[in-house]
Design an enzyme around this catalytic site. Structure first.
Site, PDB file in Angstrom:
ATOM      1  CG  ASP A 200      29.326  32.092  54.435  1.00 26.40           C
ATOM      2  OD1 ASP A 200      29.247  31.849  53.225  1.00 26.40           O
ATOM      3  OD2 ASP A 200      30.406  32.148  55.060  1.00 26.40           O
ATOM      4  CE  LYS A 222      18.642  28.378  48.706  1.00 26.05           C
ATOM      5  NZ  LYS A 222      17.285  28.933  48.882  1.00 26.05           N
TER       6      LYS A 222
END
Length: 410
Positions: A200, A222
């Site tokens: 994270d 992403k």
């Protein structure tokens, strides 16, 4: 004649009689390990520290409240002599010698027949460190060596080349509030054993730089989502890599179950038949205020603290928070993910009875090099956030505890 080095050995004491003479600080330090070893412990001492007394009260040892007497070591396998009386220590040591009982003496390593090593444990391995002879004994030196070895085993920096302790599956690891030193020992070790780390944004990013080159690091922010929701895509990535036989760490900020959606990931993994380990982490709701000098509870000020998510405003139909009830509480209110909603949150609390003068502290990027604290009140917090340009991540603390630290106006 040169002294020979001590011969290291592991004693299996389960059910065997061990006599401890003296109930002071030395006994207090040594008894827990003897209890853990399953020894049948007899303590001989007219007095004991409160901690040792508690062990006796719990039935973990038998306490004979008197001074040492000849014959106390009969049938013993091991003895620890730790009184403040040199004469009694010498008499007990002499009896141990006659009975061929290994004897540790706290007052004289040279006259003892056994030494207690500096010990530590990590994943089923016991590390014991001894110096070569009595003249060179330095407890601080051996303890430092022990700590270095144990820490290396725990964080994965010390691993035998032929034995890498890794298994396939997923570990949901709470990385703590941001400072890499605040991740748990177990979390750091699992990171060192990982093949894949899905991280994270708010996790301890500095730890990622320490990973070996072969470890694949994936930024959860992403992951290509396509037609999936973000969380579903993360779940799929965890499952995909684990099914390839890899050891996967899902590195999360704070604790996996404190607004971390850890249970959603656990359910997805369980449905896919993937084994999962959950490693708790230090929540920012407590650690970040602490790093900024704010206790979430304080005697005479706050007897409770409540942690809520501020990611939706009080007037949002999706909100599950009972803001009117929170306004009536007298303790501390900690709000996570609420920087952009703090104005509406403050208005709601005041509208339901909270004083506009209630202190507020915003701690941005807590425990990291970029940490800063901004103080306000419920009446001024919205404007303060705007003028001081407070940005997420920030922990918001509301209540009188904001003022109790050194240098405040308490």
């Amino acid at each position: 004649m040169a002294e020979h080095p001590a011969y290291p050995v592991g004693l299996r004491l389960t059910g065997r009689r061990v006599v401890v003479i003296g109930g002071g600080q030395v006994a207090q330090r040594r008894l827990p390990a003897l209890i853990a070893a399953g020894a049948d412990i007899v303590l001989v001492s007219p007095s004991a520290t409160p901690s040792v007394e508690a062990m006796a009260d719990a039935g973990e040892l038998t306490w004979e409240r008197r001074r040492y007497a000849e014959g106390d070591l009969a049938e013993a396998w091991y003895v620890l002599v730790a009184t403040g009386d040199p004469v009694a220590n010498a008499r007990a040591s002499a009896e141990a010698e006659r009975h061929r009982v290994w004897c540790v003496r706290s007052d004289s390593a040279e006259e003892a027949t056994a030494w207690t090593p500096a010990t530590g444990h990590s994943e089923g391995v016991t590390v014991a460190v001894l110096t070569a002879n009595a003249q060179e004994r330095d407890p601080r030196h051996t303890a430092a060596i022990r700590d270095a070895v144990v820490e290396g085993l725990r964080d994965g920096t010390l691993v035998a080349p032929h034995h890498r302790t890794r298994t396939s599956g997923v570990s949901l690891v709470g990385g703590g509030p941001g400072d890499p030193d605040l991740i748990t020992v177990r979390g750091r070790r699992l990171l060192a054993e990982a093949d894949v780390v899905i991280a994270d944004r708010l996790g301890p990013r500095d730890l990622l730089a320490e990973l070996p080159p072969h470890v694949e690091v994936i930024d959860a922010a992403k992951i290509p989502y396509g037609r999936f929701m973000a969380q579903e895509a993360i779940n799929n990535a965890l499952i995909e890599h684990a099914k390839q036989g890899k050891s996967v760490v899902r590195l999360k900020g704070g604790d996996p179950y404190v607004f971390g959606r850890g249970m959603e990931e656990l359910h997805a993994l369980a449905e896919a038949g993937i084994p999962c380990t959950v490693v708790p982490g230090i929540s920012s709701s407590i650690s970040v205020p602490s790093a900024a000098g704010i206790p979430v509870t304080h005697r005479g000020v706050a007897h409770e603290f409540t942690v809520v998510s501020g990611h939706v405003a009080p007037d949002d139909e999706r909100s599950l928070v009972d803001w009117p009830a929170l306004a009536r509480l007298t303790g501390t209110l900690v709000i996570l993910m609420g920087v952009d909603k703090i104005g509406r949150i403050a208005e709601s609390l005041v509208a339901h009875g909270k004083s506009p003068d209630t202190p507020v502290a915003l701690v941005q990027e807590g425990t990291t090099a970029g940490q800063r604290r901004v103080d306000a009140t419920l009446a001024t917090v919205a404007e303060t956030v705007r003028t001081q340009e407070v940005r997420p991540p920030a922990v918001i603390v509301i209540g009188e505890v904001v003022k109790v630290g050194p240098g405040t106006n308490a």
